[in-house]
Motif scaffolding. Structure first.
Motif, PDB file in Angstrom:
ATOM      1  N   ASP A  60      39.727  33.040  41.315  1.00 13.38           N
ATOM      2  CA  ASP A  60      38.653  33.997  40.919  1.00 13.38           C
ATOM      3  C   ASP A  60      38.204  34.531  42.357  1.00 13.38           C
ATOM      4  O   ASP A  60      38.043  33.667  43.326  1.00 13.38           O
ATOM      5  CB  ASP A  60      37.542  33.457  40.340  1.00 13.38           C
ATOM      6  CG  ASP A  60      37.958  32.966  38.727  1.00 13.38           C
ATOM      7  OD1 ASP A  60      38.909  33.239  38.573  1.00 13.38           O
ATOM      8  OD2 ASP A  60      37.198  31.743  38.232  1.00 13.38           O
ATOM      9  N   GLU A  71      32.036  34.943  38.915  1.00  7.46           N
ATOM     10  CA  GLU A  71      33.468  35.617  38.968  1.00  7.46           C
ATOM     11  C   GLU A  71      33.425  37.281  38.491  1.00  7.46           C
ATOM     12  O   GLU A  71      32.649  37.800  37.794  1.00  7.46           O
ATOM     13  CB  GLU A  71      34.077  35.030  37.660  1.00  7.46           C
ATOM     14  CG  GLU A  71      35.786  35.668  37.323  1.00  7.46           C
ATOM     15  CD  GLU A  71      36.266  35.126  36.361  1.00  7.46           C
ATOM     16  OE1 GLU A  71      36.186  34.123  35.858  1.00  7.46           O
ATOM     17  OE2 GLU A  71      37.154  35.876  35.893  1.00  7.46           O
ATOM     18  N   GLY A 131      39.772  37.954  38.320  1.00  7.07           N
ATOM     19  CA  GLY A 131      40.873  36.940  38.224  1.00  7.07           C
ATOM     20  C   GLY A 131      42.141  37.259  38.688  1.00  7.07           C
ATOM     21  O   GLY A 131      42.626  38.310  38.508  1.00  7.07           O
TER      22      GLY A 131
END
Ligand code: ATP
Length: 495
Positions: A293, A304, A307
């Motif tokens: 991430d 985050e 990703g």
């Protein structure tokens, strides 16, 4: 209240006060939970962020093309992708407060508390137990951990818990005019599957050769149990995803390539480098052979934003199995023995970023309160130091007064610029006040037209960040904007 949380609260209220983000249907009972509308300035910033992503992904890579797939998809798609069976969160209710929580979040908060209190062994022990329970999908064990670690509901303070149940995050609705022939369909929880099911359509019609990518931006829907932190976790949000199809065996190298490419893209925005970090996944999803991430240091900590996943051939293979349609690619290139690589199901590297989280970090990183002036003129100004390319308005034009032909000159300047740049016109209030309002919107340049402008065709330009003012010919405004608001400049820093 810590200073960071204080800043976050200010960012949230700034969003409402200056037309960036509003709560959805707020007039009814304070609005719909975890759903937000982007206002007149928010939509401009969001469009610019989307454009920055699209230009980098699609326009600067000749082997990446775009796609705009529908939100509704055949329900079998979600069986094949694993979302019907596995896209759920373990939840638990407190019987006294009637509040619902994610069981894993309650345990994670407890781990953080142990760490804060220096109880490292206890934290590690609980982390291992949590990981094992999640991996084994052992809901009873999750409840036992909550009980053993004496976790109480923050509202009622009691430990009167229900059992842990799985809660699917997909929204569903019915397609079809009659109730009898209606089919249950889902609002997509991610945009990626629209890319996978179109893999061969795009490959064949575009004569794409591996490695190549398909990029898409669009809405995704998740029935998040707990919605927290403003637009960080929404039930309707926007993703910007790219699936990059590669030859099996080359995925590690492409995973590294995209890790570097994506962090460079973030850094080119010019915010503090220390605000970004990678969080490599140790425990991988069943379909992934590598995952990381990109996290940003929000006022509430590193979270985050994007990703990057090496998804193997899981998705294409699964769609092949469920649809009965071949998802293979014929690779005519020759291997080391001089033979074509032939037919195979490609491996995939995915980059997946949330536009709303990107929007939020852009605002958090740009929001500043500065002391200005001296003596009794001392004041605080709120300024959004947005990269000019992202600013909702690039320039504001002010006639000093509403008469003497000054508005006409200002309007003429706007008429010359408005096809290239979003311009703001304002003739009310003192100039100082007008400057401050533009600072709060992040407008990088203000132009004031005064009586001297009528005589010698010059204006005052005022720079947002330095607050410097200088006299310039009207004819040079365009080149100043062209220089500062320049896609090439920012995009060349990403390669
Ligand atoms: P999280 O662990 O925070 O729930 P995730 O790992 O489920 O996120 P992905 O499925 O990898 O997220 O989705 C890719 C990106 O989409 C995330 O990095 C995030 O930026 C964004 N995203 C996911 N869920 C939401 C949400 N509920 N609201 C806003 N953005 C989201």
């Amino acid at each position: 209240m810590s200073e960071d949380i204080d800043i976050f609260k200010k960012v949230v209220s700034h969003c409402k006060e200056y037309g960036f983000v509003f709560t959805s249907s707020e007039i009814y009972d304070n609005g719909l939970g975890a759903v937000y509308d982007y206002g007149q300035n928010g939509v401009e910033l969001k469009n610019n962020l989307r454009q920055y992503w699209w230009k980098f992904m699609v326009q600067t890579h000749d082997n990446i093309v775009g796609l705009d797939a529908a939100i509704f998809m055949h329900p079998k798609t979600w069986k094949a992708s694993g979302h019907i069976d596995g896209f759920s969160d373990p939840m638990i209710d407190n019987k006294d407060s009637k509040k619902r929580y994610r069981a894993d979040n309650l345990l994670e908060d407890k781990i953080a508390k142990y760490q804060k209190d220096g109880k490292t062994n206890k934290a590690d022990e609980l982390q291992t137990a949590l990981d094992n329970s999640l991996l084994a999908n052992d809901l009873d064990q999750l409840k036992t951990l909550i009980e053993q670690h004496e976790i109480a509901c923050p509202f009622s303070g009691t430990r009167n818990w229900t059992d842990v149940r799985q809660f699917n995050l997909m929204f569903s609705t019915e397609m079809g005019a009659m109730a009898e022939d209606a089919d249950k369909i889902y609002l997509r929880p991610e945009t990626a599957q629209g890319i996978f099911v179109n893999f061969l359509n795009v490959q064949k019609s575009g004569r794409m050769k591996i490695p190549f990518g398909i990029a898409q931006t669009g809405k995704a829907f998740r029935n998040e149990i707990i919605a927290r932190q403003f637009i960080m976790r929404m039930r309707e949000f926007e993703q910007m995803e790219m699936q990059f199809f590669v030859r099996p065996g080359t995925q590690k190298q492409w995973f590294e390539y995209w890790k570097e490419a994506r962090i460079k893209w973030h850094l080119a925005l010019g915010f503090d480098k220390a605000s970004y970090r990678f969080h490599d996944h140790v425990k991988l999803a069943h379909y992934a052979d590598a995952a990381t991430d990109i996290e940003f240091d929000f006022p509430f900590g590193f979270k985050e934003v994007e990703g990057i996943h090496s998804r193997t051939d899981f998705d294409l293979k699964s769609h092949q199995e469920h649809s009965g349609k071949k998802m293979q690619y014929f690779d005519a290139d020759l291997d080391e023995n001089g033979k074509p690589f032939g037919n195979y199901i490609p491996y995939v590297i995915e980059t997946s970023i949330g536009l709303d989280r990107l929007f939020l970090y852009t605002l958090c990183a740009s929001y500043k309160e500065e002391e200005v002036g001296e003596g009794d003129k001392k004041d605080t100004r709120v300024v959004l130091s947005l990269p000019p390319i992202l600013a909702p308005y690039k320039v504001a034009i002010f006639p000093l007064t509403k008469k003497d032909g000054l508005p006409e000159v200002a309007r003429k300047i706007i008429d010359d610029l408005k096809f290239d740049y979003n311009c703001f016109y304002e003739e009310k209030d003192a100039i100082g006040k007008r400057y401050r309002r533009q600072d709060a919107l992040g407008t990088p340049f203000c132009i004031t037209v005064d009586h001297e402008s009528l005589e010698n065709q010059t204006v005052t330009i005022r720079y947002r960040d330095s607050m410097l003012q200088e006299r310039i010919p009207i004819s040079s405004i365009k080149s100043i904007l062209d220089d500062a608001i320049n896609w090439k400049k920012i995009l060349t820093q990403t390669v």
